[in-house]
Design an enzyme around this catalytic site. Structure first.
Site, mmCIF file in Angstrom:
data_model
loop_
_atom_site.group_PDB
_atom_site.id
_atom_site.type_symbol
_atom_site.label_atom_id
_atom_site.label_comp_id
_atom_site.label_asym_id
_atom_site.label_seq_id
_atom_site.Cartn_x
_atom_site.Cartn_y
_atom_site.Cartn_z
ATOM 1 N N ASP A 13 -30.322 6.712 -19.372
ATOM 2 C CA ASP A 13 -30.048 7.948 -20.364
ATOM 3 C C ASP A 13 -30.351 9.185 -19.720
ATOM 4 O OD1 ASP A 13 -29.489 6.228 -22.429
ATOM 5 O OD2 ASP A 13 -31.776 5.978 -22.475
ATOM 6 N N LYS A 16 -25.756 10.231 -16.394
ATOM 7 C CA LYS A 16 -24.944 9.696 -15.476
ATOM 8 C C LYS A 16 -23.365 9.787 -15.577
ATOM 9 C CE LYS A 16 -27.077 5.742 -15.383
ATOM 10 N NZ LYS A 16 -27.690 6.052 -16.631
ATOM 11 N N GLY A 40 -24.505 3.458 -22.353
ATOM 12 C CA GLY A 40 -23.408 4.455 -22.985
ATOM 13 C C GLY A 40 -23.266 5.562 -21.980
ATOM 14 N N HIS A 41 -22.245 5.993 -21.433
ATOM 15 C CA HIS A 41 -22.049 6.997 -20.728
ATOM 16 C C HIS A 41 -21.297 8.037 -21.488
ATOM 17 C CE1 HIS A 41 -23.107 4.965 -16.862
ATOM 18 N NE2 HIS A 41 -23.793 4.782 -17.600
ATOM 19 N N GLN A 221 -27.645 2.313 -16.521
ATOM 20 C CA GLN A 221 -29.218 2.463 -16.954
ATOM 21 C C GLN A 221 -29.952 2.971 -15.871
ATOM 22 O OE1 GLN A 221 -28.002 -1.135 -17.423
ATOM 23 N NE2 GLN A 221 -27.735 -0.954 -19.604
#
Length: 419
Positions: A13, A16, A40-41, A221
């Site tokens: 988080d 990235k 989730g990006h 991650q």
């Protein structure tokens, strides 16, 4: 730089997706090499927010292409949903996406298993219930499906029948998705992928292509969630470090740079040790200002001060040689900020954990620094210098907002410094 990996330096988080998206315009290929839909990006394009869980963070209206590598576990239904969202704004984007035949598939029964296993645990891990753990478990125990299986219906039926027979025995009939259900599901998603003109490829054949052009490897991650070196068992099920590029047939020795993304503070989603976690009003304030909610689950993130021993650990484990710092603007206006420089581990003072076990016993030792009014304040420069001195890694880029373009080099920031 022709081959660069970008990884998370903390518990994920860190931003990235935005960082990869910012640099992606300079690379022909953006490669996701690990993880699944539990990552989730978030990226912003022309002011619109997109959350990719599986797709690489490419610039959709640019020339770069995306590759999903064999180290991933892919929920094809989720992938199709993401592609359809992008197709609405960027027609033809799906034809820029390539999937390795060797990628492992997350199937409907994996999500059921995830919920069942989490509900049966005495102390739940805090899984996202996306089926990631059970999918990786099947991969290791040789009880799963690879992408290439969906191109051979006879073999696919046989494989699914064998796997379902075993799962039905293990879970005493609690798995609702049958082998026939999963077979029909896979035929449907294959048709959908064909309609979208998604490409299927082999990393063996793509190797020469990648080595003849520019590649940006996108991690999932963060290092502290790595299966081997993270805070086990409160980790993800795959490699979160730069070493994961091996699943695409690369060695870390072939990388020109490994960039680690870190927040100006620390966050963590789910259970597990977190030495610098804040339980007071300050922690709540940072969480609110930083909008700290998981992009995948929506769960509130735990918040703490920046942890330098953890960053040094990440540097060594993943070979980090450059930092990008994000969310520095969240701490704008604080009179002072704390930063953990050492751990007290059962009476022993450590500047770096010996192993992930130390995170469970660590008591943070803090230094207090002056806060800053904005990232153009000299005190923020001093904060970064403090991080660089302790970790031995230079911070070359600063993110100061959620939008992709809200990034600058440290040199440009220095030019705007106010004493």
């Amino acid at each position: 730089m022709k081959r660069v990996a970008i990884v998370g330096s903390q518990w994920g988080d860190e931003g990235k997706g935005k960082v990869v998206n910012y640099f992606s315009k300079n690379y022909e290929w953006i490669v996701r090499y690990s993880g699944g839909a539990n990552a989730g990006h978030t990226i912003y394009i022309d002011g619109k927010k997109y959350v990719n869980h599986l797709l690489p963070s490419i610039t959709p209206n640019g020339y770069s292409k995306g590759f999903l590598g064999a180290g991933m576990v892919i929920d094809l239904e989720q992938l199709i949903n993401e592609l359809k969202i992008l197709e609405a704004d960027f027609p033809g984007i799906s034809s820029k996406i390539y999937i390795d035949y060797e990628t492992f598939l997350v199937l409907p029964w994996h999500k059921e298993e995830d919920e069942l296993r989490e509900s049966m645990r005495k102390n739940p891990i805090g899984t996202t219930k996306k089926g990631i753990g059970p999918a990786y478990t099947d991969k290791v125990s040789r009880e799963g499906i690879k992408l290439y299986n969906i191109f051979d219906e006879k073999l696919l039926k046989e494989r699914l029948s064998e796997i379902y027979y075993l799962k039905n025995k293990i879970y005493s009939g609690k798995i609702k998705s049958t082998d026939k259900d999963v077979f029909e599901y896979l035929l449907k998603v294959k048709r959908d992928l064909d309609k979208l003109n998604v490409n299927f490829a082999s990393a063996v054949k793509m190797g020469d292509v990648f080595r003849s052009t520019s590649v940006l490897f996108e991690g999932a991650q963060g290092v502290l969630l790595d299966l081997d070196f993270g805070t086990y068992p409160f980790v993800t099920s795959g490699s979160t470090m730069a070493h994961g590029v091996s699943s695409v047939g690369f060695s870390t020795f072939e990388l020109d740079k490994v960039m680690g993304v870190l927040k100006a503070y620390t966050t963590r989603v789910g259970s597990g040790p977190f030495p610098t976690e804040l339980f007071d009003e300050t922690g709540g304030k940072i969480a609110k200002l930083g909008n700290e909610f998981g992009a995948t689950t929506g769960r509130p993130r735990r918040v703490g001060w920046l942890d330098l021993p953890a960053l040094r650990y990440a540097k060594i484990r993943s070979g980090l040689n450059e930092f990008v710092i994000t969310k520095a603007d969240v701490l704008d206006g604080f009179d002072e900020v704390k930063i953990c420089t050492k751990y007290d581990v059962e009476g022993k003072i450590k500047e770096i954990p010996d192993s992930s076990y130390d995170f469970y016993k660590a008591k943070p030792i803090y230094e207090t620094l002056k806060g800053w009014k904005s990232t153009n304040d000299v005190n923020f420069l001093k904060y970064m210098a403090f991080i660089e001195e302790f970790t031995g890694v230079k911070i070359n880029y600063i993110s100061y907002g959620p939008k992709t373009e809200e990034m600058c080099t440290k040199n440009n920031m220095i030019m705007r410094i106010k004493g």
